[in-house]
Design a protein around this motif. Structure first.
Motif, PDB file in Angstrom:
ATOM      1  N   ARG A 161       0.814  -1.273  -0.030  1.00  0.00           N
ATOM      2  CA  ARG A 161      -0.015  -0.057  -0.115  1.00  0.00           C
ATOM      3  C   ARG A 161       0.908   1.324   0.027  1.00  0.00           C
ATOM      4  N   PRO A 162       1.929   1.479   0.774  1.00  0.00           N
ATOM      5  CA  PRO A 162       2.597   2.811   1.044  1.00  0.00           C
ATOM      6  C   PRO A 162       3.216   2.911  -0.669  1.00  0.00           C
ATOM      7  N   VAL A 163       3.556   4.190  -0.788  1.00  0.00           N
ATOM      8  CA  VAL A 163       4.170   4.741  -1.876  1.00  0.00           C
ATOM      9  C   VAL A 163       5.521   5.085  -1.340  1.00  0.00           C
ATOM     10  N   VAL A 164       6.426   4.151  -1.629  1.00  0.00           N
ATOM     11  CA  VAL A 164       7.672   4.649  -1.173  1.00  0.00           C
ATOM     12  C   VAL A 164       8.659   5.849  -1.940  1.00  0.00           C
ATOM     13  N   GLY A 165       9.163   6.724  -1.085  1.00  0.00           N
ATOM     14  CA  GLY A 165       9.895   7.695  -1.652  1.00  0.00           C
ATOM     15  C   GLY A 165      11.372   7.553  -1.320  1.00  0.00           C
ATOM     16  N   THR A 166      11.897   8.664  -0.683  1.00  0.00           N
ATOM     17  CA  THR A 166      13.317   8.898  -0.620  1.00  0.00           C
ATOM     18  C   THR A 166      13.632   8.136   0.838  1.00  0.00           C
ATOM     19  N   SER A 167      14.975   7.872   1.190  1.00  0.00           N
ATOM     20  CA  SER A 167      15.384   7.243   2.450  1.00  0.00           C
ATOM     21  C   SER A 167      16.513   8.206   3.044  1.00  0.00           C
ATOM     22  N   SER A 168      16.634   8.266   4.155  1.00  0.00           N
ATOM     23  CA  SER A 168      17.644   9.000   4.846  1.00  0.00           C
ATOM     24  C   SER A 168      18.548   7.885   5.834  1.00  0.00           C
ATOM     25  N   THR A 169      19.929   7.857   6.085  1.00  0.00           N
ATOM     26  CA  THR A 169      20.579   7.145   6.610  1.00  0.00           C
ATOM     27  C   THR A 169      21.379   7.725   7.768  1.00  0.00           C
ATOM     28  N   ASP A 170      21.162   7.278   8.969  1.00  0.00           N
ATOM     29  CA  ASP A 170      21.901   7.767  10.011  1.00  0.00           C
ATOM     30  C   ASP A 170      23.030   6.633  10.296  1.00  0.00           C
ATOM     31  N   PRO A 194      14.977   8.552  21.310  1.00  0.00           N
ATOM     32  CA  PRO A 194      15.930   9.641  21.086  1.00  0.00           C
ATOM     33  C   PRO A 194      16.624   9.588  19.658  1.00  0.00           C
ATOM     34  N   GLY A 195      16.400   8.180  19.093  1.00  0.00           N
ATOM     35  CA  GLY A 195      16.995   8.277  17.682  1.00  0.00           C
ATOM     36  C   GLY A 195      16.125   9.072  16.581  1.00  0.00           C
ATOM     37  N   PHE A 196      14.734   8.663  16.864  1.00  0.00           N
ATOM     38  CA  PHE A 196      13.786   9.667  16.122  1.00  0.00           C
ATOM     39  C   PHE A 196      13.584  10.956  16.437  1.00  0.00           C
ATOM     40  N   ALA A 197      13.965  11.389  17.663  1.00  0.00           N
ATOM     41  CA  ALA A 197      13.837  12.813  17.912  1.00  0.00           C
ATOM     42  C   ALA A 197      15.098  13.353  17.203  1.00  0.00           C
ATOM     43  N   ALA A 198      16.253  12.662  17.258  1.00  0.00           N
ATOM     44  CA  ALA A 198      17.129  13.336  16.280  1.00  0.00           C
ATOM     45  C   ALA A 198      17.062  13.586  14.856  1.00  0.00           C
ATOM     46  N   PHE A 199      16.558  12.657  14.185  1.00  0.00           N
ATOM     47  CA  PHE A 199      15.611  12.677  12.848  1.00  0.00           C
ATOM     48  C   PHE A 199      14.910  13.712  12.840  1.00  0.00           C
ATOM     49  N   TRP A 200      14.041  13.563  13.808  1.00  0.00           N
ATOM     50  CA  TRP A 200      12.723  14.726  13.678  1.00  0.00           C
ATOM     51  C   TRP A 200      13.389  16.181  13.504  1.00  0.00           C
ATOM     52  N   GLY A 201      14.542  16.347  14.410  1.00  0.00           N
ATOM     53  CA  GLY A 201      15.158  17.525  14.592  1.00  0.00           C
ATOM     54  C   GLY A 201      15.987  18.012  13.286  1.00  0.00           C
ATOM     55  N   ARG A 202      16.411  17.150  12.457  1.00  0.00           N
ATOM     56  CA  ARG A 202      17.247  17.460  11.326  1.00  0.00           C
ATOM     57  C   ARG A 202      16.188  17.583  10.435  1.00  0.00           C
ATOM     58  N   ARG A 203      15.266  17.007  10.251  1.00  0.00           N
ATOM     59  CA  ARG A 203      13.975  17.222   9.291  1.00  0.00           C
ATOM     60  C   ARG A 203      13.457  18.655   9.432  1.00  0.00           C
ATOM     61  N   LEU A 204      13.117  19.086  10.697  1.00  0.00           N
ATOM     62  CA  LEU A 204      12.606  20.311  10.847  1.00  0.00           C
ATOM     63  C   LEU A 204      13.478  21.279  10.255  1.00  0.00           C
ATOM     64  N   LEU A 241       1.637  16.322  11.785  1.00  0.00           N
ATOM     65  CA  LEU A 241       2.907  16.496  11.699  1.00  0.00           C
ATOM     66  C   LEU A 241       3.257  17.718  12.756  1.00  0.00           C
ATOM     67  N   ALA A 242       2.392  18.595  12.900  1.00  0.00           N
ATOM     68  CA  ALA A 242       2.426  19.902  13.736  1.00  0.00           C
ATOM     69  C   ALA A 242       2.543  19.481  15.161  1.00  0.00           C
ATOM     70  N   GLN A 243       2.167  18.219  15.579  1.00  0.00           N
ATOM     71  CA  GLN A 243       2.352  17.842  17.203  1.00  0.00           C
ATOM     72  C   GLN A 243       3.172  16.887  17.232  1.00  0.00           C
ATOM     73  N   VAL A 244       3.869  16.308  16.146  1.00  0.00           N
ATOM     74  CA  VAL A 244       4.865  15.290  16.589  1.00  0.00           C
ATOM     75  C   VAL A 244       5.865  15.640  17.608  1.00  0.00           C
ATOM     76  N   GLY A 245       6.642  16.800  17.535  1.00  0.00           N
ATOM     77  CA  GLY A 245       7.517  17.317  18.532  1.00  0.00           C
ATOM     78  C   GLY A 245       7.039  17.380  19.966  1.00  0.00           C
ATOM     79  N   ASP A 246       5.589  17.366  20.165  1.00  0.00           N
ATOM     80  CA  ASP A 246       5.077  17.446  21.591  1.00  0.00           C
ATOM     81  C   ASP A 246       5.153  16.217  22.178  1.00  0.00           C
ATOM     82  N   LEU A 247       5.430  15.078  21.519  1.00  0.00           N
ATOM     83  CA  LEU A 247       5.314  13.676  22.187  1.00  0.00           C
ATOM     84  C   LEU A 247       6.858  13.561  22.768  1.00  0.00           C
ATOM     85  N   ASP A 248       6.866  12.674  23.659  1.00  0.00           N
ATOM     86  CA  ASP A 248       8.200  12.052  24.184  1.00  0.00           C
ATOM     87  C   ASP A 248       8.607  11.196  23.327  1.00  0.00           C
ATOM     88  N   LEU A 249       9.749  11.336  22.205  1.00  0.00           N
ATOM     89  CA  LEU A 249       9.880  10.724  21.038  1.00  0.00           C
ATOM     90  C   LEU A 249      11.442   9.972  21.453  1.00  0.00           C
TER      91      LEU A 249
END
Length: 156
Positions: free
Chosen positions: A82-91, A136-146, A126-134
């Motif tokens: 079902r998902p339409v796959v786009g780009t990837s980001s590597t840590d 740590p790895g995803f929080a770092a990705f989210w910060g770079r994305r923002l 999407l505007a509320q993702v940063g309000d959650l206790d993320l």
């Protein structure tokens, strides 16, 4: 595709960090109508009681996209076609990496946690993702994305 040896297991990267996934790991950053699918990690898991994207250990010979789709299907029941796959980001941590695979759906679909790794699945605006206790790895990705999004949009 036939999967190789299981990737389940802890490893240390060249930076000395402990990671889950003998061959690395991958997760699915799945967006539908400006909502992101997040999983609330079960309390006993590594970084339990945090929110992150579905994902897990890569098996030998498996691509990051295959891993992200397989893990999401196992954890949520979502049909991997079902998902339409786009780009990837590597840590990359040197000897171990986590790949975030970005994908989309037209609309959010009801999903329930299936494998005991999450206590809840939620489509989060999407505007509320940063309000959650993320996680740590995803929080770092989210910060770079923002930061990247802000740089691309320029001063407001």
């Amino acid at each position: 595709m036939s999967r190789g040896a299981s990737g389940d297991g802890w490893v240390r990267c060249e930076e000395g960090h402990r990671h889950w996934g003998r061959y690395g790991a991958a997760g699915l950053f799945l967006v539908a109508e400006d909502h992101l699918l997040l999983a609330h990690r079960i309390f006993w898991s590594h970084h339990g009681n945090t929110w992150g994207i579905p994902g897990g250990a890569r098996d030998a010979g498996e691509t990051a996209v295959e891993t992200a789709l397989r893990e999401t299907a196992e954890e949520t029941g979502l049909d991997p076609a079902r998902p339409v796959v786009g780009t990837s980001s590597t840590d990359d941590h040197g000897g171990w990496s986590y790949v975030t695979v970005q994908a989309s759906l037209e609309t959010p679909v009801p999903l329930e946690p299936l494998d005991g790794e999450a206590s809840e699945l939620r489509w989060v605006p999407l505007a509320q993702v940063g309000d959650l206790d993320l996680h740590p790895g995803f929080a770092a990705f989210w910060g770079r994305r923002l930061a990247w999004s802000h740089e691309r949009s320029g001063p407001q």
